[in-house]
Design a protein around this motif. Structure first.
Motif, mmCIF file in Angstrom:
data_model
loop_
_atom_site.group_PDB
_atom_site.id
_atom_site.type_symbol
_atom_site.label_atom_id
_atom_site.label_comp_id
_atom_site.label_asym_id
_atom_site.label_seq_id
_atom_site.Cartn_x
_atom_site.Cartn_y
_atom_site.Cartn_z
ATOM 1 N N ILE A 91 0.900 -1.426 -0.021
ATOM 2 C CA ILE A 91 0.255 0.072 -0.235
ATOM 3 C C ILE A 91 0.819 1.299 -0.041
ATOM 4 C CG2 ILE A 91 -0.220 -0.515 2.567
ATOM 5 C CD1 ILE A 91 -3.644 1.010 2.507
ATOM 6 N N VAL A 93 0.873 5.360 -1.035
ATOM 7 C CA VAL A 93 0.557 7.227 -2.080
ATOM 8 C C VAL A 93 1.687 7.542 -2.190
ATOM 9 C CG1 VAL A 93 -0.328 9.017 -1.114
ATOM 10 C CG2 VAL A 93 -1.402 7.192 -0.357
ATOM 11 N N GLY A 99 -0.076 12.844 3.567
ATOM 12 C CA GLY A 99 -0.874 13.579 4.623
ATOM 13 C C GLY A 99 -2.358 14.122 4.302
ATOM 14 N N GLY A 101 -5.118 11.971 3.926
ATOM 15 C CA GLY A 101 -5.823 10.919 3.770
ATOM 16 C C GLY A 101 -6.120 10.061 2.561
ATOM 17 N N GLY A 103 -3.700 7.512 2.073
ATOM 18 C CA GLY A 103 -3.522 5.725 2.186
ATOM 19 C C GLY A 103 -4.909 5.407 3.275
ATOM 20 N N ARG A 104 -5.230 6.076 3.754
ATOM 21 C CA ARG A 104 -6.751 6.125 4.759
ATOM 22 C C ARG A 104 -7.994 5.526 3.799
ATOM 23 N NH1 ARG A 104 -8.734 3.147 8.090
ATOM 24 N NH2 ARG A 104 -6.969 3.857 9.369
ATOM 25 N N ASN A 130 8.184 2.487 10.982
ATOM 26 C CA ASN A 130 7.451 3.220 10.148
ATOM 27 C C ASN A 130 6.039 3.754 10.229
ATOM 28 O OD1 ASN A 130 5.806 4.229 7.847
ATOM 29 N ND2 ASN A 130 6.257 2.041 6.100
HETATM 30 C C1 LIG Z 1 1.910 4.535 5.086
HETATM 31 C C2 LIG Z 1 1.686 5.845 4.030
HETATM 32 C C3 LIG Z 1 0.430 4.533 2.806
HETATM 33 C C4 LIG Z 1 0.328 6.468 4.607
HETATM 34 O O1 LIG Z 1 -0.263 7.179 3.167
HETATM 35 P P1 LIG Z 1 -1.486 8.734 3.522
HETATM 36 O O2 LIG Z 1 -1.586 9.099 2.834
HETATM 37 O O3 LIG Z 1 0.138 9.508 3.739
HETATM 38 O O4 LIG Z 1 -2.280 8.688 5.225
HETATM 39 P P2 LIG Z 1 -3.576 9.506 5.723
HETATM 40 O O5 LIG Z 1 -2.768 10.541 5.503
HETATM 41 O O6 LIG Z 1 -4.430 8.543 5.240
HETATM 42 O O7 LIG Z 1 -3.861 9.203 7.082
HETATM 43 C C5 LIG Z 1 -3.716 7.925 7.427
HETATM 44 C C6 LIG Z 1 -3.390 8.097 8.493
HETATM 45 O O8 LIG Z 1 -2.221 7.756 9.383
HETATM 46 C C7 LIG Z 1 -1.970 8.723 10.533
HETATM 47 N N1 LIG Z 1 -0.384 9.357 9.451
HETATM 48 C C8 LIG Z 1 -0.131 9.841 8.825
HETATM 49 N N2 LIG Z 1 0.934 10.513 9.163
HETATM 50 C C9 LIG Z 1 1.617 10.331 9.811
HETATM 51 C C10 LIG Z 1 2.779 9.894 10.424
HETATM 52 N N3 LIG Z 1 3.548 11.297 9.899
HETATM 53 N N4 LIG Z 1 2.939 9.791 11.940
HETATM 54 C C11 LIG Z 1 1.510 9.396 12.543
HETATM 55 N N5 LIG Z 1 0.369 9.008 11.886
HETATM 56 C C12 LIG Z 1 0.835 8.865 10.508
HETATM 57 C C13 LIG Z 1 -2.848 9.733 9.885
HETATM 58 O O9 LIG Z 1 -2.644 10.046 11.664
HETATM 59 C C14 LIG Z 1 -3.832 8.475 9.763
HETATM 60 O O10 LIG Z 1 -5.143 8.545 10.655
HETATM 61 P P3 LIG Z 1 -6.857 8.043 10.533
HETATM 62 O O11 LIG Z 1 -5.987 6.096 10.222
HETATM 63 O O12 LIG Z 1 -7.230 8.154 12.046
HETATM 64 O O13 LIG Z 1 -7.217 8.489 8.633
HETATM 65 C C15 LIG Z 1 2.010 6.613 3.529
HETATM 66 O O14 LIG Z 1 2.974 7.424 4.076
HETATM 67 C C16 LIG Z 1 3.035 6.411 2.302
HETATM 68 O O15 LIG Z 1 2.525 5.769 1.456
HETATM 69 N N6 LIG Z 1 4.344 5.286 2.432
HETATM 70 C C17 LIG Z 1 5.300 5.244 1.681
HETATM 71 C C18 LIG Z 1 5.165 3.645 0.961
HETATM 72 C C19 LIG Z 1 4.700 2.657 3.025
HETATM 73 O O16 LIG Z 1 5.784 2.591 4.000
HETATM 74 N N7 LIG Z 1 4.096 2.045 2.635
HETATM 75 C C20 LIG Z 1 3.855 0.555 3.672
HETATM 76 C C21 LIG Z 1 4.409 -0.469 3.589
HETATM 77 S S1 LIG Z 1 3.888 -1.579 5.297
#
Ligand SMILES: CC(C)(COP(=O)(O)OP(=O)(O)OC[C@H]1O[C@@H](n2cnc3c(N)ncnc32)[C@H](O)[C@@H]1OP(=O)(O)O)[C@@H](O)C(=O)NCCC(=O)NCCS
Length: 166
Positions: A91, A93, A99, A101, A103-104, A130
């Protein structure tokens, strides 16, 4: 390579972003893989190769891409069925969209999809360092059920194994 694969059983669907923009989920096809790989190598230090993605599509894993109204790819997921359990393999983004929404939205889509297929649970591995991913999974209801020693070969980091009962 043909763009017919089992992932087409995942319907194309729409949802709203936090700013009201209409977004589209669609099955991951071979034609999507250059954009998928561009995101993959930019957000993961230890990432899948392009042929890994080709194999994943070819064998019929459930891949899904999320695009905005302009057609730009925001992110994707890949999940694999293992009897009654869905294994979330990927998964991600694109960094410019972190940040906001998205990923949610991807997580909710894959959980809904697993429920549609009447899976009993979903499992995944994640680096304990992570923070965004661990937060996303915990907020979805995943619980840590174990550790895989040295799972990430780049720096021999352990993986947390997390599971969600569906
Ligand atoms: C993990 C990932 C998919 C999250 O996507 P995102 O669009 O940034 O996340 P969102 O804005 O939808 O936030 C999702 C949740 O994570 C939390 N979150 C987001 N960034 C955060 C941070 N830096 N630290 C802690 N929590 C965080 C949010 O509070 C949010 O809470 P919710 O579950 O109540 O909605 C994204 O950071 C990513 O692509 N990372 C690189 C790839 C990766 O590591 N994938 C997972 C491999 S296991």
């Amino acid at each position: 390579m043909s763009d017919t694969n089992r992932t087409e059983d995942m319907d194309t669907s729409s949802c709203y972003a936090a700013d009201g923009e209409i977004l589209t989920f669609s099955p991951m096809l071979f034609k999507d893989l250059h954009e998928v790989y561009y995101i993959e190598q930019s957000v993961f230090s230890y990432h899948w190769t392009y042929p890994n993605f080709e194999s994943s599509v070819a064998i019929g894993n459930h891949g899904c891409v999320l695009r905005n109204e302009a057609g730009k790819m925001i992110g994707y997921f890949i999940a694999m069925e293992a009897v009654d359990e869905m294994h979330l393999l990927k998964i991600a983004v694109a960094e410019e969209f972190h940040g906001k929404g998205y990923g949610r939205l991807l997580m909710d889509r894959v959980v809904d999809f697993a429920r549609e297929l009447e899976m009993e649970s979903m499992i995944l591995e994640v680096r304990p360092t992570n923070d965004p991913a661990v937060a996303l999974y915990k907020n979805t209801g995943f619980q840590t059920i174990g550790v895989r020693k040295g799972y990430y070969a780049d720096i021999r980091e352990d993986a947390l194994v997390m599971r969600l009962v569906l």
